[in-house]
Write an enzyme that holds these catalytic residues in place. Structure first.
Site, short mmCIF file in Angstrom:
data_model
loop_
_atom_site.label_atom_id
_atom_site.label_comp_id
_atom_site.label_asym_id
_atom_site.label_seq_id
_atom_site.Cartn_x
_atom_site.Cartn_y
_atom_site.Cartn_z
N SER A 24 90.65 37.45 33.80
CA SER A 24 90.67 38.65 33.13
C SER A 24 92.16 39.36 33.30
CB SER A 24 89.62 39.58 33.07
OG SER A 24 88.36 39.03 32.96
N ASN B 81 95.66 29.04 29.97
CA ASN B 81 94.81 27.82 29.93
C ASN B 81 93.98 28.02 28.38
OD1 ASN B 81 92.34 26.35 30.04
ND2 ASN B 81 91.43 27.26 31.71
N GLY C 108 86.65 35.63 32.24
CA GLY C 108 86.25 35.94 30.81
C GLY C 108 85.25 36.87 30.89
N HIS D 119 88.72 23.36 37.64
CA HIS D 119 88.64 24.70 37.20
C HIS D 119 87.09 24.95 37.40
CE1 HIS D 119 87.96 27.97 34.29
NE2 HIS D 119 89.29 28.24 34.31
N LYS E 167 91.68 26.51 27.31
CA LYS E 167 90.15 26.23 27.14
C LYS E 167 89.93 25.19 25.78
CE LYS E 167 89.10 29.95 29.87
NZ LYS E 167 88.04 30.38 30.83
N GLU F 176 90.72 31.89 41.64
CA GLU F 176 90.08 32.63 40.26
C GLU F 176 88.82 33.09 40.90
OE1 GLU F 176 92.06 31.30 36.70
OE2 GLU F 176 90.60 29.88 37.13
N GLU G 98 85.12 26.14 35.47
CA GLU G 98 84.26 25.32 34.40
C GLU G 98 83.83 24.26 34.39
OE1 GLU G 98 86.60 27.53 31.30
OE2 GLU G 98 86.04 29.25 32.14
C1 PEP Z 1 90.65 31.07 33.17
O1 PEP Z 1 90.27 30.27 32.33
O2 PEP Z 1 91.17 30.55 34.19
C2 PEP Z 1 90.80 32.54 33.01
C3 PEP Z 1 91.19 33.09 34.44
O3 PEP Z 1 90.19 32.98 32.11
P1 PEP Z 1 90.19 34.65 31.82
O4 PEP Z 1 91.81 35.05 31.75
O5 PEP Z 1 89.78 34.59 30.25
O6 PEP Z 1 89.42 35.34 32.65
#
Ligand code: PEP
Length: 255
Positions: free
Chosen positions: A213, A9, A172, A94, A11, A166, A96
């Site tokens: 992460s 992803n 992040g 997601h 973003k 998640e 976000e």
């Molecule tokens: C994500 O955006 O779905 C995500 C898991 O981000 P990150 O790997 O940066 O934590």
């Protein structure tokens, strides 16, 4: 046997030119990792160019969002059929999108149904905030998101779903849930709720990813868990070497 699945992803990162350079870096490595599904989810403006760059490979392409309506006066939105012109996948719900853009279980449900209606495979995201986690609400939140977000889906569609668990506090932030913590939520709550909705047999076929992460250095341990079928990767998907390493870790679980 569920085929491992890793999606990047990106973003809101990479102009079309930068995206093309990243795909050029990714292509040689990604093409050698043939036993898993690997999917790139760049921003909308890059979809067309990247779809041309990966044509003829088995690398999948996904969008990061879409509207549920077919067309109309929805300024700034993208319809399912427009996504389907370039993509096989679409990320839905997601954290976000839920956190910054007011998406709810209800809009997630509409989008999931709209994705299937045009032949897209949704990658549906669920997960709890740090506050919810600390208040002991993880199971209730994740269960609600799965049951409500996927309600009234046909079992034939449900089988094709990809779900990403998640924990929002791990996205992040550099913090990851331990592999055992993630496995427990995914096995008991995510797969358990899928079984409640669609029956155990269907639930067993659905791929469930961990996201938050994930890096080259921790992917193998996370993916070694029996109910974790791969990852949704944010930050580390923007670096070719890291993303390839993560995909190799997913393929390594097949050995
Ligand atoms: C994500 O955006 O779905 C995500 C898991 O981000 P990150 O790997 O940066 O934590």
């Amino acid at each position: 046997m569920r085929k491992p699945f890793v999606a990047g992803n990106w973003k809101m990162n990479k102009t079309v030119e930068q995206a093309s350079l990243l795909v050029a870096d990714l292509l040689p490595g990604l093409q050698t990792i043939e036993k898993i599904d690997r999917v790139l989810c760049p921003p909308f403006p890059s979809l067309m160019v990247i779809s041309q760059m990966i044509a003829g490979t088995a690398i999948g392409l996904g969008a990061q969002n879409m509207h549920w309506e077919d067309s109309g006066a929805y300024t700034g939105e993208t319809a399912p059929a427009m996504v389907k012109e370039f993509c096989e996948y679409v990320i839905i719900g997601h954290s976000e999108r839920r956190g910054y853009f007011g998406e709810t279980d209800e809009t997630v449900n509409k989008k999931v149904k709209a994705a299937f209606a045009v032949g897209l495979t949704p990658i549906v995201c669920v997960g709890e905030t740090l506050e919810e986690n600390e208040a002991g609400k993880t199971a209730a939140i994740v269960k609600r998101e799965v049951l409500e977000g996927l309600k009234e889906l046909a079992s034939s569609d449900a089988q094709k779903l990809v779900i990403a668990y998640e924990p929002i506090w791990a996205i992040g932030t550099g913090k990851t849930a331990s592999a055992e913590q993630a496995e427990e939520i995914i096995a008991k709550i995510v797969r358990g709720s899928l079984a409640e909705s669609f029956g155990a047999e269907v639930a067993d076929t659905i791929r469930i990813l961990y996201g938050g992460s994930v890096k080259g250095s921790n992917a193998a341990e996370i993916f070694s868990m029996p109910n974790i079928d791969g990852g949704l990767i944010g930050g580390a998907s923007l670096k070719a070497d890291d993303f390839i390493k993560i995909c190799q870790a997913a393929e390594g679980t097949l050995e």
